[in-house]
Design a protein around this motif. Sequence first.
Motif, mmCIF file in Angstrom:
data_model
loop_
_atom_site.group_PDB
_atom_site.id
_atom_site.type_symbol
_atom_site.label_atom_id
_atom_site.label_comp_id
_atom_site.label_asym_id
_atom_site.label_seq_id
_atom_site.Cartn_x
_atom_site.Cartn_y
_atom_site.Cartn_z
ATOM 1 N N GLN A 54 17.852 -3.337 1.806
ATOM 2 C CA GLN A 54 17.376 -3.607 3.166
ATOM 3 C C GLN A 54 18.294 -2.875 4.141
ATOM 4 O O GLN A 54 19.494 -3.110 4.168
ATOM 5 N N ILE A 55 17.738 -1.969 4.922
ATOM 6 C CA ILE A 55 18.495 -1.170 5.887
ATOM 7 C C ILE A 55 18.023 -1.543 7.290
ATOM 8 O O ILE A 55 16.843 -1.801 7.512
ATOM 9 N N GLU A 56 18.944 -1.550 8.237
ATOM 10 C CA GLU A 56 18.613 -1.902 9.614
ATOM 11 C C GLU A 56 19.009 -0.774 10.555
ATOM 12 O O GLU A 56 20.120 -0.259 10.494
ATOM 13 N N LEU A 57 18.066 -0.375 11.409
ATOM 14 C CA LEU A 57 18.361 0.554 12.501
ATOM 15 C C LEU A 57 18.631 -0.276 13.744
ATOM 16 O O LEU A 57 17.880 -1.209 14.042
ATOM 17 N N VAL A 58 19.690 0.049 14.469
ATOM 18 C CA VAL A 58 20.035 -0.672 15.696
ATOM 19 C C VAL A 58 20.232 0.355 16.804
ATOM 20 O O VAL A 58 20.934 1.345 16.627
ATOM 21 N N ASP A 59 19.620 0.100 17.947
ATOM 22 C CA ASP A 59 19.725 0.982 19.109
ATOM 23 C C ASP A 59 21.187 1.228 19.475
ATOM 24 O O ASP A 59 22.037 0.344 19.334
ATOM 25 N N ASP A 60 21.486 2.435 19.953
ATOM 26 C CA ASP A 60 22.843 2.812 20.347
ATOM 27 C C ASP A 60 23.439 1.885 21.408
ATOM 28 O O ASP A 60 24.638 1.635 21.409
ATOM 29 N N CYS A 61 22.603 1.390 22.321
ATOM 30 C CA CYS A 61 23.125 0.641 23.478
ATOM 31 C C CYS A 61 22.671 -0.813 23.546
ATOM 32 O O CYS A 61 23.201 -1.580 24.343
ATOM 33 N N ASP A 62 21.677 -1.206 22.770
ATOM 34 C CA ASP A 62 21.119 -2.560 22.881
ATOM 35 C C ASP A 62 20.880 -3.136 21.491
ATOM 36 O O ASP A 62 19.961 -2.722 20.788
ATOM 37 N N GLU A 63 21.707 -4.093 21.079
ATOM 38 C CA GLU A 63 21.619 -4.681 19.738
ATOM 39 C C GLU A 63 20.328 -5.453 19.501
ATOM 40 O O GLU A 63 19.994 -5.764 18.358
ATOM 41 N N LEU A 64 19.599 -5.795 20.570
ATOM 42 C CA LEU A 64 18.327 -6.496 20.408
ATOM 43 C C LEU A 64 17.221 -5.562 19.931
ATOM 44 O O LEU A 64 16.198 -6.014 19.426
ATOM 45 N N LEU A 65 17.424 -4.267 20.116
ATOM 46 C CA LEU A 65 16.440 -3.278 19.687
ATOM 47 C C LEU A 65 16.814 -2.829 18.281
ATOM 48 O O LEU A 65 17.638 -1.948 18.087
ATOM 49 N N LYS A 66 16.203 -3.481 17.281
ATOM 50 C CA LYS A 66 16.516 -3.149 15.899
ATOM 51 C C LYS A 66 15.286 -3.332 15.035
ATOM 52 O O LYS A 66 14.343 -4.028 15.407
ATOM 53 N N ARG A 67 15.336 -2.679 13.895
ATOM 54 C CA ARG A 67 14.220 -2.758 12.960
ATOM 55 C C ARG A 67 14.749 -2.621 11.540
ATOM 56 O O ARG A 67 15.637 -1.826 11.285
ATOM 57 N N GLN A 68 14.187 -3.413 10.622
ATOM 58 C CA GLN A 68 14.611 -3.388 9.225
ATOM 59 C C GLN A 68 13.506 -2.840 8.342
ATOM 60 O O GLN A 68 12.327 -2.971 8.653
ATOM 61 N N ALA A 69 13.937 -2.236 7.226
ATOM 62 C CA ALA A 69 12.990 -1.765 6.217
ATOM 63 C C ALA A 69 13.666 -1.824 4.859
ATOM 64 O O ALA A 69 14.874 -1.631 4.743
ATOM 65 N N LEU A 70 12.872 -2.095 3.841
ATOM 66 C CA LEU A 70 13.360 -2.106 2.466
ATOM 67 C C LEU A 70 13.170 -0.704 1.906
ATOM 68 O O LEU A 70 12.046 -0.241 1.733
ATOM 69 N N LEU A 71 14.291 -0.013 1.652
ATOM 70 C CA LEU A 71 14.237 1.376 1.199
ATOM 71 C C LEU A 71 14.614 1.485 -0.263
ATOM 72 O O LEU A 71 15.481 0.762 -0.747
ATOM 73 N N ASN A 72 13.970 2.408 -0.951
ATOM 74 C CA ASN A 72 14.334 2.758 -2.317
ATOM 75 C C ASN A 72 15.200 4.014 -2.228
ATOM 76 O O ASN A 72 14.704 5.103 -1.985
ATOM 77 N N LEU A 73 16.501 3.837 -2.389
ATOM 78 C CA LEU A 73 17.458 4.937 -2.251
ATOM 79 C C LEU A 73 17.839 5.474 -3.626
ATOM 80 O O LEU A 73 18.132 4.693 -4.535
ATOM 81 N N TYR A 74 17.843 6.782 -3.770
ATOM 82 C CA TYR A 74 18.334 7.410 -4.992
ATOM 83 C C TYR A 74 19.820 7.690 -4.812
ATOM 84 O O TYR A 74 20.214 8.327 -3.837
ATOM 85 N N VAL A 75 20.628 7.196 -5.727
ATOM 86 C CA VAL A 75 22.079 7.378 -5.643
ATOM 87 C C VAL A 75 22.422 8.694 -6.337
ATOM 88 O O VAL A 75 22.131 8.879 -7.522
#
Length: 131
Positions: A54-75
């Motif tokens: 589960q990865i979360e993107l958070v806005d540079d200036c406002d922590e309320l602006l965020k979105r999560q997604a479940l990613l399949n990452l290749y290591v």
Amino acid sequence: MKVYVDTGSSVDVMYEQCFNKLPAHVRALLKPTAVSLPGFSGESTWPVSQLELQIELVDDCDELLKRQALLNLYVMRNQSRFNVILGRTALRLFGAISSTLHGMVKFSSCNGIGTLTSVVIEPMYAMITAR
């Protein structure tokens, strides 16, 4: 964390140097993979494994602006100055739009539109001489 957004990549990658810094309970989620990934010049590379995270993107200036997604990452074992590469799959799951011209990624959240801006790591210069 140094993340590279690659709109030409169809997969999302985490490099081993980043993976090794994750907590033990997260590293335990690693799954084997038999997939080879084609590189830019046509060579094939083999991921160590894959990790659903589960990865979360958070806005540079406002922590309320965020979105999560479940990613399949290749290591990947390869060395990189980045920790993670987010490709088209991640951008689609985040509902994000990237602009290389502006060095930004915009994504929608429940509280509005979030913005991530890039940081120039190494400036590049070129000199062209007309003859």
